[in-house]
Motif scaffolding. Structure first.
Motif, mmCIF file in Angstrom:
data_model
loop_
_atom_site.group_PDB
_atom_site.id
_atom_site.type_symbol
_atom_site.label_atom_id
_atom_site.label_comp_id
_atom_site.label_asym_id
_atom_site.label_seq_id
_atom_site.Cartn_x
_atom_site.Cartn_y
_atom_site.Cartn_z
ATOM 1 N N THR A 222 37.530 5.325 49.680
ATOM 2 C CA THR A 222 36.341 5.357 48.836
ATOM 3 C C THR A 222 36.461 4.401 47.667
ATOM 4 O O THR A 222 35.480 3.748 47.267
ATOM 5 C CB THR A 222 36.099 6.784 48.326
ATOM 6 N N SER A 223 37.661 4.288 47.100
ATOM 7 C CA SER A 223 37.854 3.374 45.978
ATOM 8 C C SER A 223 37.727 1.919 46.399
ATOM 9 O O SER A 223 37.299 1.074 45.595
ATOM 10 C CB SER A 223 39.224 3.618 45.341
ATOM 11 N N VAL A 224 38.084 1.601 47.658
ATOM 12 C CA VAL A 224 37.893 0.234 48.145
ATOM 13 C C VAL A 224 36.409 -0.095 48.211
ATOM 14 O O VAL A 224 35.988 -1.225 47.938
ATOM 15 C CB VAL A 224 38.577 0.066 49.513
ATOM 16 N N ASP A 225 35.597 0.896 48.578
ATOM 17 C CA ASP A 225 34.133 0.779 48.520
ATOM 18 C C ASP A 225 33.630 -0.381 49.387
ATOM 19 O O ASP A 225 33.004 -1.328 48.911
ATOM 20 C CB ASP A 225 33.676 0.593 47.076
ATOM 21 N N ILE A 226 33.933 -0.292 50.683
ATOM 22 C CA ILE A 226 33.440 -1.282 51.643
ATOM 23 C C ILE A 226 32.046 -0.860 52.092
ATOM 24 O O ILE A 226 31.845 0.278 52.549
ATOM 25 C CB ILE A 226 34.384 -1.396 52.847
ATOM 26 N N GLY B 92 29.059 -0.114 54.246
ATOM 27 C CA GLY B 92 28.905 0.204 55.655
ATOM 28 C C GLY B 92 29.948 1.137 56.208
ATOM 29 O O GLY B 92 29.770 1.685 57.295
ATOM 30 N N LEU B 93 31.064 1.357 55.490
ATOM 31 C CA LEU B 93 32.121 2.264 55.935
ATOM 32 C C LEU B 93 32.001 3.568 55.152
ATOM 33 O O LEU B 93 31.938 3.561 53.921
ATOM 34 C CB LEU B 93 33.493 1.641 55.710
ATOM 35 N N HIS B 94 31.977 4.684 55.868
ATOM 36 C CA HIS B 94 31.696 5.974 55.238
ATOM 37 C C HIS B 94 32.857 6.938 55.479
ATOM 38 O O HIS B 94 33.461 6.949 56.561
ATOM 39 C CB HIS B 94 30.403 6.575 55.797
ATOM 40 N N THR B 95 33.158 7.725 54.464
ATOM 41 C CA THR B 95 34.132 8.812 54.552
ATOM 42 C C THR B 95 33.430 10.128 54.249
ATOM 43 O O THR B 95 32.367 10.157 53.626
ATOM 44 C CB THR B 95 35.281 8.604 53.551
ATOM 45 N N LEU B 96 34.037 11.217 54.691
ATOM 46 C CA LEU B 96 33.454 12.533 54.467
ATOM 47 C C LEU B 96 33.744 13.003 53.048
ATOM 48 O O LEU B 96 34.812 12.711 52.494
ATOM 49 C CB LEU B 96 34.013 13.542 55.472
ATOM 50 N N GLY B 97 32.788 13.720 52.473
ATOM 51 C CA GLY B 97 33.056 14.387 51.212
ATOM 52 C C GLY B 97 34.097 15.463 51.410
ATOM 53 O O GLY B 97 33.923 16.364 52.247
ATOM 54 N N THR B 98 35.199 15.377 50.698
ATOM 55 C CA THR B 98 36.343 16.265 50.914
ATOM 56 C C THR B 98 36.775 16.874 49.588
ATOM 57 O O THR B 98 36.840 16.180 48.567
ATOM 58 C CB THR B 98 37.519 15.502 51.538
ATOM 59 N N ALA B 99 37.065 18.155 49.611
ATOM 60 C CA ALA B 99 37.594 18.866 48.442
ATOM 61 C C ALA B 99 38.648 19.849 48.919
ATOM 62 O O ALA B 99 38.471 20.517 49.949
ATOM 63 C CB ALA B 99 36.485 19.599 47.680
ATOM 64 N N VAL B 100 39.741 19.929 48.201
ATOM 65 C CA VAL B 100 40.832 20.858 48.501
ATOM 66 C C VAL B 100 40.922 21.853 47.360
ATOM 67 O O VAL B 100 41.096 21.455 46.196
ATOM 68 C CB VAL B 100 42.168 20.114 48.699
ATOM 69 N N VAL B 101 40.801 23.130 47.675
ATOM 70 C CA VAL B 101 40.770 24.191 46.663
ATOM 71 C C VAL B 101 41.912 25.157 46.956
ATOM 72 O O VAL B 101 42.018 25.686 48.073
ATOM 73 C CB VAL B 101 39.419 24.938 46.677
ATOM 74 N N ASP B 102 42.771 25.364 45.983
ATOM 75 C CA ASP B 102 43.845 26.358 46.062
ATOM 76 C C ASP B 102 43.405 27.592 45.297
ATOM 77 O O ASP B 102 43.147 27.518 44.086
ATOM 78 C CB ASP B 102 45.148 25.809 45.484
ATOM 79 N N TYR B 103 43.340 28.724 45.997
ATOM 80 C CA TYR B 103 42.846 29.952 45.380
ATOM 81 C C TYR B 103 43.588 31.126 45.980
ATOM 82 O O TYR B 103 43.657 31.281 47.207
ATOM 83 C CB TYR B 103 41.334 30.087 45.618
ATOM 84 N N ARG B 104 44.182 31.915 45.115
ATOM 85 C CA ARG B 104 44.898 33.139 45.500
ATOM 86 C C ARG B 104 45.962 32.862 46.560
ATOM 87 O O ARG B 104 46.144 33.606 47.520
ATOM 88 C CB ARG B 104 43.916 34.197 46.011
ATOM 89 N N ALA C 211 46.545 18.402 54.011
ATOM 90 C CA ALA C 211 45.238 18.426 53.351
ATOM 91 C C ALA C 211 45.208 17.483 52.165
ATOM 92 O O ALA C 211 44.238 16.734 51.960
ATOM 93 C CB ALA C 211 44.903 19.853 52.918
ATOM 94 N N ILE C 212 46.279 17.477 51.369
ATOM 95 C CA ILE C 212 46.339 16.576 50.222
ATOM 96 C C ILE C 212 46.485 15.124 50.679
ATOM 97 O O ILE C 212 45.891 14.206 50.093
ATOM 98 C CB ILE C 212 47.485 16.984 49.287
ATOM 99 N N CYS C 213 47.276 14.893 51.742
ATOM 100 C CA CYS C 213 47.412 13.526 52.259
ATOM 101 C C CYS C 213 46.068 13.000 52.750
ATOM 102 O O CYS C 213 45.731 11.826 52.528
ATOM 103 C CB CYS C 213 48.449 13.506 53.383
ATOM 104 N N ASP C 214 45.300 13.856 53.418
ATOM 105 C CA ASP C 214 43.976 13.439 53.885
ATOM 106 C C ASP C 214 43.042 13.163 52.708
ATOM 107 O O ASP C 214 42.256 12.211 52.721
ATOM 108 C CB ASP C 214 43.407 14.524 54.795
ATOM 109 N N LEU C 215 43.133 13.987 51.669
ATOM 110 C CA LEU C 215 42.290 13.784 50.486
ATOM 111 C C LEU C 215 42.634 12.467 49.791
ATOM 112 O O LEU C 215 41.741 11.712 49.385
ATOM 113 C CB LEU C 215 42.459 14.959 49.525
ATOM 114 N N ARG C 216 43.914 12.168 49.670
ATOM 115 C CA ARG C 216 44.312 10.912 49.037
ATOM 116 C C ARG C 216 43.886 9.718 49.877
ATOM 117 O O ARG C 216 43.516 8.663 49.334
ATOM 118 C CB ARG C 216 45.822 10.903 48.820
#
Length: 525
Positions: free
Chosen positions: A353-357, A359-371, A342-347
């Motif tokens: 996203t930082s390359v910011d090409i 026309g190329l789109h990525t999914l909004g992703t968030a990883v939450v650790d809880y309990r 999950a963290i590898c996919d987020l990175r």
């Protein structure tokens, strides 16, 4: 019939409803706690935790901006030494600064909802909306009725319900006005609180979008808060708080912000502000959804499956747990590998996203650790729920490398990311030994959404693996240089998804490029 109703018609604009009364009570609560940093320390309702006045005020509490221009005094606005990098002697104190003037002014001892709520049917016909209990600073117990006309004291007690107005009858349109008339201490303290509140800088009152970690905050007293208690028990048990058709389409908002024009400086500033605001709201919604998932307040899409295999959709977000559901990660480390994936996919998503090409789109992703559980929240690709994923993938592999697809549109877009991400276009062989050209990891999938946008997902193989940490000892240690063996490499790891960080890759490229340039200069001489 009309002659019976007409005499009871009055001006509805000045009357309270249950919703208006609750909003009014919440607003009064926010005013009473406006100087209390407890909400900011606990990250409640995105409350702001600002250090602005902490660094711009001297020991006497005087603002730097209020000093006379003739006084040329140097003010140290540096943060404390113990939170700076490289500090060796860190005291056992909270990392957040604590100011003496942050002690809240107490206007009331207790303000809670009465146990007589909700009003009985006959009292609802008289206009009663809800009942409140108040304990003033003079230790006077008050029972207040919130009606359609305003607030007034009633004659109820803790064990006797008497909704009749108290004598003398005082009816006020505002709860603050009523408390000011019956409690001199409230009137004096509330006035001082408001004067002190307006002296705060606007940045100290704007809600902060960043996550606040409660374990670095100082420990404070837990006080009574009727609004906080009511919102906890009436939170719809994690259900969507929006009506049908009014929930936010997170994917469309995120992609729309990235598609804003970037021609001029003003356009780029507007685009960055929009991306930051939308992404902050997305992370907040993903966090609330993840908490509802772990607390068991959401109905899963597959309730017949085991709890760790269940998936959820809430507020146009897709939630899954960090477990090896389809045993895809069994040769890589099982659930431990799935937890790290999950963290590898987020990175990987952050890198693209930082390359910011354009026309190329990525999914909004968030990883939450809880309990103790890891929840992955992602936006939904338009149309992905209407057809199988096998039919949607036009680039990459969906069956672990047996069948590999390529697409000219994805190759053209991903080829632009080759240089900044250090990923060269290459060929792979499928199960028929047929060469297929790719410009990413084989597990990266490309999907064309119903909105016409190309999406890439499953980006856990964006960065190369770290060979110093091996999941198994199948590789011979003799291949490792002696210098590395002296430090104990390769080391046994819990999974085989240990990847190199992007900073290390950039440092390595710069090092090699610098050496090459130096060598070329020497050869030229």
């Amino acid at each position: 019939m009309s002659s019976f109703i007409r005499p009871h018609i009055f001006t509805w604009t000045n009357s309270y409803s249950v919703r208006d009364a609750r909003l009014h009570l919440r607003h009064v609560r926010d005013l009473l706690r406006s100087l209390d940093p407890a909400d900011a320390y606990n990250g409640v309702n995105c409350s702001s935790l600002s250090y602005l006045s902490f660094y711009t005020r001297d020991k006497d509490g005087e603002s730097v901006g209020n000093r006379r221009a003739s006084e040329k005094e140097s003010v140290a606005c540096r943060p404390p030494e113990y939170i700076l990098p490289g500090c060796k002697d860190r005291p056992l104190t909270p990392l957040q600064p604590v100011r003496d003037d942050w002690k809240p002014l107490q206007c009331l001892r207790v303000l809670t909802m009465s146990s007589w709520n909700p009003p009985p049917g006959n009292r609802k016909m008289h206009g009663d909306l809800m009942y409140l209990n108040v304990l003033t600073m003079e230790d006077r117990e008050l029972n207040i009725t919130s009606s359609t006309r305003g607030f007034y004291l009633n004659q109820s007690t803790a064990f006797n319900f008497n909704p009749k107005p108290a004598v003398p009858k005082i009816l006020c349109h505002s709860l603050v006005e009523l408390l000011s008339q019956v409690s001199p201490a409230f009137r004096k303290t509330f006035s001082a609180l408001q004067k002190k509140r307006v002296q705060q800088h606007p940045y100290e009152r704007i809600a902060g979008p960043f996550q606040v970690f409660t374990w670095i905050a100082p420990q404070g007293d837990h006080s009574l808060d009727c609004v906080r208690a009511e919102e906890t028990h009436t939170s719809r048990m994690g259900q969507d708080e929006h009506t049908a058709g009014q929930s936010r389409d997170w994917n469309e908002e995120l992609q729309g912000c990235r598609e804003l024009t970037r021609n001029s400086l003003q356009d780029r500033l507007h685009r960055e502000r929009s991306i930051f605001k939308t992404n902050s709201d997305f992370v907040e919604a993903a966090t609330r959804g993840a908490v509802a998932v772990v607390d068991g307040n959401l109905m899963p899409l597959n309730p017949g499956e085991a709890p760790h295999m269940q998936m959820f959709i809430w507020n146009n977000l897709f939630f899954s747990l960090g477990f090896d559901i389809s045993e895809h990660y069994s040769p890589l480390g099982g659930n431990t590998a799935a937890h790290a994936a999950a963290i590898c996919d987020l990175r990987g998503a952050q890198a693209y996203t930082s390359v910011d090409i354009e026309g190329l789109h990525t999914l909004g992703t968030a990883v939450v650790d809880y309990r103790g559980l890891r929840v992955i929240a992602q936006t939904i690709v338009p149309g992905i729920l209407e057809k199988n994923q096998e039919q949607s993938v036009v680039y990459g592999s969906n069956d672990y490398g047996k069948t590999v697809f390529t697409h000219p549109r994805f190759l053209e877009l991903l080829d632009k990311t080759s240089k900044p991400l250090r990923i060269q276009r290459h060929q792979v062989l499928d199960h028929r030994n047929s060469p297929v050209e790719l410009c990413s990891g084989i597990e990266t999938k490309g999907i064309l959404g119903n909105d016409g946008r190309p999406y890439i997902l499953d980006l856990l193989r964006t960065f190369p693996p770290d060979l110093n940490f091996q999941f198994s000892e199948t590789e011979e240690r003799g291949e490792v240089p002696k210098e590395c063996q002296s430090f104990g490499y390769p080391r046994r790891h819990h999974h085989s998804l240990a990847n190199l960080r992007s900073e290390l890759i950039e440092a390595f490229v710069q090092h090699r490029t610098g050496d090459t340039a130096t060598a070329g200069a020497d050869m030229g001489e």
